[in-house]
Design a protein around this motif. Sequence first.
Motif, PDB file in Angstrom:
ATOM      1  N   GLY A   1       4.660  -5.684  10.075  1.00  0.00           N
ATOM      2  CA  GLY A   1       3.240  -5.916  10.322  1.00  0.00           C
ATOM      3  C   GLY A   1       2.348  -5.024   9.489  1.00  0.00           C
ATOM      4  O   GLY A   1       2.399  -5.050   8.265  1.00  0.00           O
ATOM      5  N   ASP A   2       1.552  -4.170  10.153  1.00  0.00           N
ATOM      6  CA  ASP A   2       0.586  -3.341   9.441  1.00  0.00           C
ATOM      7  C   ASP A   2       1.091  -1.923   9.161  1.00  0.00           C
ATOM      8  O   ASP A   2       0.312  -1.016   8.928  1.00  0.00           O
ATOM      9  N   TYR A   3       2.409  -1.739   9.171  1.00  0.00           N
ATOM     10  CA  TYR A   3       3.008  -0.457   8.820  1.00  0.00           C
ATOM     11  C   TYR A   3       4.383  -0.700   8.238  1.00  0.00           C
ATOM     12  O   TYR A   3       4.916  -1.812   8.294  1.00  0.00           O
ATOM     13  N   LEU A   4       4.951   0.325   7.662  1.00  0.00           N
ATOM     14  CA  LEU A   4       6.323   0.220   7.189  1.00  0.00           C
ATOM     15  C   LEU A   4       7.092   1.480   7.524  1.00  0.00           C
ATOM     16  O   LEU A   4       6.510   2.539   7.761  1.00  0.00           O
ATOM     17  N   LEU A   5       8.408   1.320   7.586  1.00  0.00           N
ATOM     18  CA  LEU A   5       9.327   2.432   7.763  1.00  0.00           C
ATOM     19  C   LEU A   5      10.082   2.589   6.453  1.00  0.00           C
ATOM     20  O   LEU A   5      10.605   1.608   5.915  1.00  0.00           O
ATOM     21  N   ALA A   6      10.128   3.795   5.926  1.00  0.00           N
ATOM     22  CA  ALA A   6      10.865   4.059   4.695  1.00  0.00           C
ATOM     23  C   ALA A   6      11.894   5.138   4.981  1.00  0.00           C
ATOM     24  O   ALA A   6      11.630   6.087   5.725  1.00  0.00           O
ATOM     25  N   GLY A   7      13.077   4.988   4.399  1.00  0.00           N
ATOM     26  CA  GLY A   7      14.134   5.969   4.592  1.00  0.00           C
ATOM     27  C   GLY A   7      15.372   5.590   3.812  1.00  0.00           C
ATOM     28  O   GLY A   7      15.346   4.689   2.970  1.00  0.00           O
ATOM     29  N   GLU A   8      16.461   6.272   4.112  1.00  0.00           N
ATOM     30  CA  GLU A   8      17.720   6.055   3.400  1.00  0.00           C
ATOM     31  C   GLU A   8      18.697   5.273   4.270  1.00  0.00           C
ATOM     32  O   GLU A   8      18.903   5.604   5.433  1.00  0.00           O
TER      33      GLU A   8
ATOM     34  N   LEU B   1      14.199  -8.378  12.086  1.00  0.00           N
ATOM     35  CA  LEU B   1      12.779  -8.444  12.440  1.00  0.00           C
ATOM     36  C   LEU B   1      11.877  -7.763  11.412  1.00  0.00           C
ATOM     37  O   LEU B   1      10.658  -7.825  11.536  1.00  0.00           O
ATOM     38  N   ALA B   2      12.475  -7.138  10.414  1.00  0.00           N
ATOM     39  CA  ALA B   2      11.659  -6.604   9.320  1.00  0.00           C
ATOM     40  C   ALA B   2      11.129  -7.797   8.530  1.00  0.00           C
ATOM     41  O   ALA B   2      11.879  -8.712   8.196  1.00  0.00           O
ATOM     42  N   GLU B   3       9.841  -7.797   8.263  1.00  0.00           N
ATOM     43  CA  GLU B   3       9.251  -8.920   7.545  1.00  0.00           C
ATOM     44  C   GLU B   3       9.621  -8.910   6.075  1.00  0.00           C
ATOM     45  O   GLU B   3       9.602  -9.945   5.420  1.00  0.00           O
ATOM     46  N   ALA B   4       9.967  -7.744   5.561  1.00  0.00           N
ATOM     47  CA  ALA B   4      10.405  -7.613   4.172  1.00  0.00           C
ATOM     48  C   ALA B   4      11.155  -6.292   4.035  1.00  0.00           C
ATOM     49  O   ALA B   4      10.918  -5.352   4.794  1.00  0.00           O
ATOM     50  N   VAL B   5      12.044  -6.242   3.054  1.00  0.00           N
ATOM     51  CA  VAL B   5      12.770  -5.021   2.731  1.00  0.00           C
ATOM     52  C   VAL B   5      12.634  -4.803   1.230  1.00  0.00           C
ATOM     53  O   VAL B   5      12.922  -5.702   0.442  1.00  0.00           O
TER      54      VAL B   5
END
Length: 187
Positions: free
Chosen positions: A106-113, A167-171
Amino acid sequence: MYKQPREVHEARIYTQAYRVYGLIYLVPGAGTADLLNQEKPYLPVTGALLYTPGYTHPPEAKDLKASTGFLALRKERVQWVVGGKPSEPRTSPALLEKRRLALLFGDYLLAGELLLPRGVRLSDFLSQAKPFQTLLEAGLYPLLPDRPIVELEPLERFPFVTVYLRLAEAVAEAPGEAQDPRLTLFG
């Protein structure tokens, strides 16, 4: 309640409809992703507090919608979880590589390894992997209309989060070293 011993862990569970704060129960030696990848369709949560949807922490008291001693939460609705324990890889570390990813929610993202088998294309991994995965050294980045993704600052950082890839809209995968050095989001 359970046939085998369980370890109790605090967790924040994010869905599109709620932020759920409560306790989850892991088998010793297993992680949060292991629990969520089990075939059982519900995640048991005790001492559950249900807040309005969003990503901010801590939630405001006015955002509390309900509380209950027990909640069976549909796993297919879980977007991501903070808490529990990271799941350990079931293969030799020499066969794995860390890849920097960003998952859009949505209006945020999670970034990591994310640990992937060495040399495997991201698209192949995403189509074959178990749906819940452990994202290490993760950050939560609210999207801002006047700011490019490469200039976002994390609202919160986590040693790990458990994400539901479906459920991630994009990766997005971090670009190679020859790309834009401003991509601080990807490290």
